[in-house]
Design an enzyme around this catalytic site. Structure first.
Site, short mmCIF file in Angstrom:
data_model
loop_
_atom_site.label_atom_id
_atom_site.label_comp_id
_atom_site.label_asym_id
_atom_site.label_seq_id
_atom_site.Cartn_x
_atom_site.Cartn_y
_atom_site.Cartn_z
CB ILE A 143 -0.93 0.05 1.22
CG1 ILE A 143 -1.81 -1.21 1.29
CG2 ILE A 143 -1.81 1.30 1.17
CD1 ILE A 143 -2.73 -1.25 2.50
CD GLU A 144 4.49 3.03 -2.36
OE1 GLU A 144 4.58 4.14 -1.77
OE2 GLU A 144 5.46 2.27 -2.56
CB ALA A 145 -0.15 6.53 2.22
#
Length: 367
Positions: A244-246
């Site tokens: 997951i890349e915020a």
């Protein structure tokens, strides 16, 4: 996740986040008191120390057969996932939620909420040895990498969640890529293996829930194979690893809104795993739009460069620097030219304002 559960989760995330954590600069000193005050539902253990001797913790909750390992801040300046994990811990502590009980019966969740506390202290990607932990999965030189590998071996999880932050420049169409997902490749050909199919199915469940909250702002991170990267090697070893890349959300430079979307993604993914639903729906993963790199913090449009006798646009990105324990966003010129294919958090039309040289464009930042 059904719409009732999603609405309940969205409401909870707005009102019950871990308020002791805020902003981009998070250190071990910020999370230590929260760790100490976790309820007895959680098992806590110091599993090692960073290069500079800061404790690294493992937190466990749940009694289910499906083991899930989650870690954050292996890059010290990427803290959004850390906030989301502590929001998740707070949510899991409330057994009035039916979803919580279902998850904890089906799953055992293991958290390493700050893998790189040395990097966090000085707000750098790398650890105190100048090692990028996310490129140390093969050499395993850093003590923090050794700790993560030891936890992986000890827990032997079926699923892993690898939490990161991405730069503002990533976008989906006209909008910033607020959250991006990735099912890492296992080798250079990027073959869609059985393991990747399962990972993609989990991501599809996360995407379908989150798309109801921030439609058009969710991307798919590049699946280029990195031979020394953690996610790629864990996936290759048979652990279903969800990255997951915020990213950015409008005017949310502290990433407080983004932490909510990260939290919602985590619950959606874990809930799907706990339900043990059919994992064959992997093809929809490829319908998630690819991340692009055409978003900026500011675009100044229609500036006249006198020495070149032409109108240009000036694209600016903020450079993050740590000053007096605060993250300062310093504007820096990223690109000059025709930026009609770019978008930005802020667009300012300068209407032919004149600048004598490219160097003098820095005066823009004084306005």
């Amino acid at each position: 996740m059904n719409i009732t559960d999603l609405n309940t989760l969205v409401s909870w995330s707005k009102n019950h986040k871990e308020n002791n954590l805020f902003g981009r600069y998070l250190t071990y000193a910020d999370i230590e008191p929260i760790l100490k005050n976790l309820s007895q539902k959680f098992s806590k253990e110091i599993i090692g120390h960073s290069y500079k001797g800061i404790p690294i913790h493992k937190i466990t909750i749940g009694s289910g057969k499906i083991k899930i390992l989650l870690w954050s801040q292996m890059h010290g300046n990427e803290s959004t996932g850390t906030k989301a994990l502590f929001d998740l811990l707070k949510w899991l502590d409330d057994d009035t939620h039916l979803m919580v009980n279902e998850i904890l019966k089906a799953c055992t969740l293991v958290f390493v909420p700050m893998l790189n506390p040395d990097g966090a202290a000085v707000y750098t990607r790398v650890n105190a040895q100048n090692i990028d932990l996310n490129r140390d999965a093969v050499a395993v030189k850093a003590p923090e990498s050794k700790i993560l590998q030891a936890v992986l071996k000890d827990v032997n999880p079926k699923y892993c969640f690898n939490l990161h932050d991405q730069r503002t420049i990533f976008n989906v169409g006209d909008y910033p890529a607020t959250i991006s997902f990735l099912a890492p490749s296992e080798e250079e050909s990027r073959e869609v293996t059985e393991g990747r199919k399962i990972t993609m199915s989990v991501i599809n469940a996360m995407f379908s829930s989150l798309a109801q909250v921030i439609p058009g702002q969710i991307g798919r991170y590049t699946d280029e194979f990195y031979p020394t990267a953690t996610g790629d090697n864990f996936q290759k070893a048979g652990y279903y690893t969800i990255l997951i890349e915020a990213g950015h959300y409008q005017d949310d430079y502290n990433r407080e809104e983004v932490r909510r979307f990260n939290f919602i993604s985590l619950v959606a993914g874990i809930s799907f795993i706990a339900s043990e639903k059919d994992n064959s729906n992997y093809e929809a993963y490829f319908e998630i739009p690819n991340n692009e790199k055409s978003f900026l913090d500011i675009i100044y449009k229609n500036i006249e460069l006198v020495e070149e006798n032409r109108l240009v646009d000036v694209g600016v990105l903020f450079k993050e620097t740590l000053e007096d324990k605060k993250v300062i966003f310093r504007p820096t010129i990223e690109i000059i030219g025709n930026l009609s294919e770019y978008n930005a958090n802020t667009i300012i039309n300068k209407n032919g304002e004149k600048f004598e040289t490219k160097l003098s464009l820095s005066k823009l930042f004084d306005n």
